[in-house]
Design a protein around this motif. Structure first.
Motif, PDB file in Angstrom:
ATOM      1  N   LEU B  64       0.862  -1.578  -0.104  1.00  0.00           N
ATOM      2  CA  LEU B  64      -0.213  -0.271  -0.065  1.00  0.00           C
ATOM      3  C   LEU B  64       0.817   1.368  -0.055  1.00  0.00           C
ATOM      4  CD1 LEU B  64      -2.660  -1.331   2.286  1.00  0.00           C
ATOM      5  CD2 LEU B  64      -2.603  -1.047  -0.122  1.00  0.00           C
ATOM      6  N   ASP B  65       2.358   1.305   0.438  1.00  0.00           N
ATOM      7  CA  ASP B  65       3.627   2.166   0.233  1.00  0.00           C
ATOM      8  C   ASP B  65       3.286   2.631  -0.798  1.00  0.00           C
ATOM      9  OD1 ASP B  65       3.269   2.544   3.678  1.00  0.00           O
ATOM     10  OD2 ASP B  65       4.461   1.580   3.406  1.00  0.00           O
ATOM     11  N   HIS B  66       3.230   1.258  -1.627  1.00  0.00           N
ATOM     12  CA  HIS B  66       4.127   2.013  -3.062  1.00  0.00           C
ATOM     13  C   HIS B  66       3.099   1.784  -4.027  1.00  0.00           C
ATOM     14  CE1 HIS B  66       7.220   0.668  -0.388  1.00  0.00           C
ATOM     15  NE2 HIS B  66       8.489   2.298  -1.015  1.00  0.00           N
ATOM     16  N   CYS B  67       1.783   1.426  -3.659  1.00  0.00           N
ATOM     17  CA  CYS B  67       1.022   1.220  -4.931  1.00  0.00           C
ATOM     18  C   CYS B  67      -0.573   2.264  -4.110  1.00  0.00           C
ATOM     19  CB  CYS B  67       0.296  -0.463  -5.243  1.00  0.00           C
ATOM     20  SG  CYS B  67      -0.958  -0.466  -6.186  1.00  0.00           S
ATOM     21  N   ASP B  68      -0.972   3.406  -5.313  1.00  0.00           N
ATOM     22  CA  ASP B  68      -1.700   4.540  -4.936  1.00  0.00           C
ATOM     23  C   ASP B  68      -3.008   3.612  -5.368  1.00  0.00           C
ATOM     24  OD1 ASP B  68       0.486   6.366  -3.648  1.00  0.00           O
ATOM     25  OD2 ASP B  68       0.020   7.681  -5.812  1.00  0.00           O
ATOM     26  N   ALA B  69      -3.160   2.592  -5.865  1.00  0.00           N
ATOM     27  CA  ALA B  69      -4.939   1.914  -6.558  1.00  0.00           C
ATOM     28  C   ALA B  69      -4.893   1.786  -5.640  1.00  0.00           C
ATOM     29  CB  ALA B  69      -4.637   1.441  -7.982  1.00  0.00           C
ATOM     30  N   CYS B  70      -3.992   0.437  -4.862  1.00  0.00           N
ATOM     31  CA  CYS B  70      -4.365  -0.303  -4.002  1.00  0.00           C
ATOM     32  C   CYS B  70      -4.426   0.083  -2.507  1.00  0.00           C
ATOM     33  CB  CYS B  70      -3.973  -1.252  -3.832  1.00  0.00           C
ATOM     34  SG  CYS B  70      -3.473  -2.568  -5.096  1.00  0.00           S
ATOM     35  N   ALA B  71      -4.338   1.629  -2.573  1.00  0.00           N
ATOM     36  CA  ALA B  71      -4.315   2.429  -1.189  1.00  0.00           C
ATOM     37  C   ALA B  71      -5.164   2.859  -0.798  1.00  0.00           C
ATOM     38  CB  ALA B  71      -2.951   3.692  -1.092  1.00  0.00           C
ATOM     39  N   ALA B  72      -5.990   3.462  -2.190  1.00  0.00           N
ATOM     40  CA  ALA B  72      -7.169   4.251  -2.534  1.00  0.00           C
ATOM     41  C   ALA B  72      -8.178   3.120  -2.168  1.00  0.00           C
ATOM     42  CB  ALA B  72      -7.646   4.832  -3.991  1.00  0.00           C
TER      43      ALA B  72
END
Ligand code: ZN
Lengths: 189, 240
Positions: B64-72
């Protein structure tokens, strides 16, 4: 007053007990019917029908914790029947969902209350876009808080199906909501 | 996830119109179709519910720290989970209770126990015929084998039960037939193994003793005896 005592009074024909019974469950039944039908007036008619059915079948109402799942099952079946009948006749335009949800939030500060109503309206609309089974699983599990076994019994599908569908349904809903901008509802509303 | 960071325009403004919304969905789906993102989708609900093992949770956080799409996606899932339980109740309006009470005031509530209704429900049980057949079979067994206090009645029970099981149909007859067969098998085995007094030799001891004497007599008759005991049994015994 504990529920079995209240139910005993209702069965004896005590009008005040029956009023208390209706008040205890009406918001729950109406909420479920509204998420199924997306029509406030249809949901009110269905909720009234559900209470008439309960009143006519007081001997069958479970005394203890089985009561709520029982009422939810009756409501769900009434909604499904209604939706089948309604397919022939498209629904009339209804009050926007946000206004429906604004009715309840009077104890918060107005801005936060409005934001909450907007979010609820968004989730309600996104639910309408899900497939029937996914919507029902979200309604019964995440909103009504029923167990996997209770949901499997109501929907007449295996428990495993409910379990595997539940995650997919939540992801589908989240994807619809992020497309609708749920996260951006924090800022503007 | 590296693909994601090579994208020249990773930050998309929150969309407003339905077309822009559809674009965002497409872009989220396109970005989450890579295999680490797919794996994260499988775990996302358990992560939001706090049901992941510590190790898996650490891996999810790292992604999640490196993937904005998954973090969203995880952020939306978390927010949705927070909103959903609040949708459980909805006010039907100030006059709704009165409306329900008006609808039910003239209806007599059903009595707590209604014999006709209970009978109807009993008859609606899907296996009522099968249950009746079992009950009939059990009654016939008890009638035949339990010592009834009235001997003349006990004698009549089989004659009474037989016509009862007849009209219940083929399945009932089959069940009754199986019950009779089971009884016959039980009776036969009970007769084959009668209760023996404490110090008597068991059936097995008697059988093996008889078998030994037969083998011995057979060996005396023919020195090169066949190894098979079944053939030995068939050979004419030469009793000593
Ligand atoms: Zn990812």
């Amino acid at each position: 007053m504990d529920f079995p005592h209240l139910l005993a009074l209702v069965r004896r024909g005590d009008e005040l007990a029956w009023e208390a019974f209706v008040r205890q469950f009406q918001s729950r039944v109406f909420g479920l019917a509204y998420h199924y039908t997306a029509q406030a007036e249809d949901a009110r008619d269905l909720t009234q029908d559900v209470f008439v059915r309960i009143y006519q079948n007081l001997a069958l109402v479970p005394d203890a914790e089985g009561c709520l799942p029982w009422i939810i099952r009756i409501t769900r079946n009434a909604c499904i029947d209604h939706l089948r009948r309604r397919k022939a006749r498209p629904p009339l335009w209804d009050l926007p969902a946000d206004e429906m949800f604004d009715l309840r939030s009077s104890d918060q500060n107005p801005e936060e209350a409005h934001l909450e109503a907007v979010r609820k309206g968004m989730v309600h609309r996104a639910l309408q876009e899900l497939t029937d089974l996914n919507r029902e699983i979200i309604l019964l599990k995440e909103i009504q808080g029923l167990s996997l076994e209770e949901i499997a019994a109501i929907l007449e599908v295996p428990v495993g199906t409910v379990k595997s569908r539940s995650n997919r349904a939540r992801l589908e809903l989240a994807q619809k909501l992020s497309a609708a901008g749920l996260c951006s509802a924090d800022v503007g509303g | 996830m590296n693909d994601f960071h090579e994208n020249p325009n990773p930050h998309i403004a929150p969309p407003l119109g339905p077309e822009a919304a559809l674009d965002l969905t497409r872009s989220i789906l396109a970005r989450t179709s890579g295999s680490p993102c797919q794996r994260l989708q499988d775990l996302a609900c358990a992560f939001v519910d706090g049901e992941l093992e510590a190790d898996q949770s650490t891996l999810v956080r790292a992604h999640l720290d490196h993937c904005d799409a998954c973090a969203a996606l995880v952020k939306t899932l978390t927010q949705t989970q927070a909103v959903l339980p609040n949708l459980v109740e909805l006010d039907p309006g100030p006059w709704f209770t009165q409306r329900v009470l008006r609808a039910t005031v003239h209806l007599p509530p059903r009595p707590a126990f209604d014999l006709g209704r209970a009978w109807k429900q009993l008859m609606h049980r899907p296996r009522i015929a099968l249950e009746a057949a079992y009950l009939g079979a059990a009654a016939s067994l008890m009638g035949v084998y339990l010592p009834l206090p009235l001997p003349h009645l006990a004698a009549k029970v089989p004659a009474l039960v037989q016509p009862l099981t007849q009209p219940l149909g083929a399945s009932a007859q089959r069940i009754a037939g199986q019950v009779v067969q089971a009884e016959q098998r039980t009776t036969a085995s009970l007769e084959a193994f009668p209760l023996r007094p404490r110090n008597a030799r068991s059936l097995w001891q008697r059988l093996s003793a008889r078998f030994k004497t037969k083998i011995q007599s057979f060996r005396k008759a023919e020195p090169r005896a066949p190894k098979n005991s079944a053939e030995g049994k068939k050979a004419p015994p030469a009793n000593p």
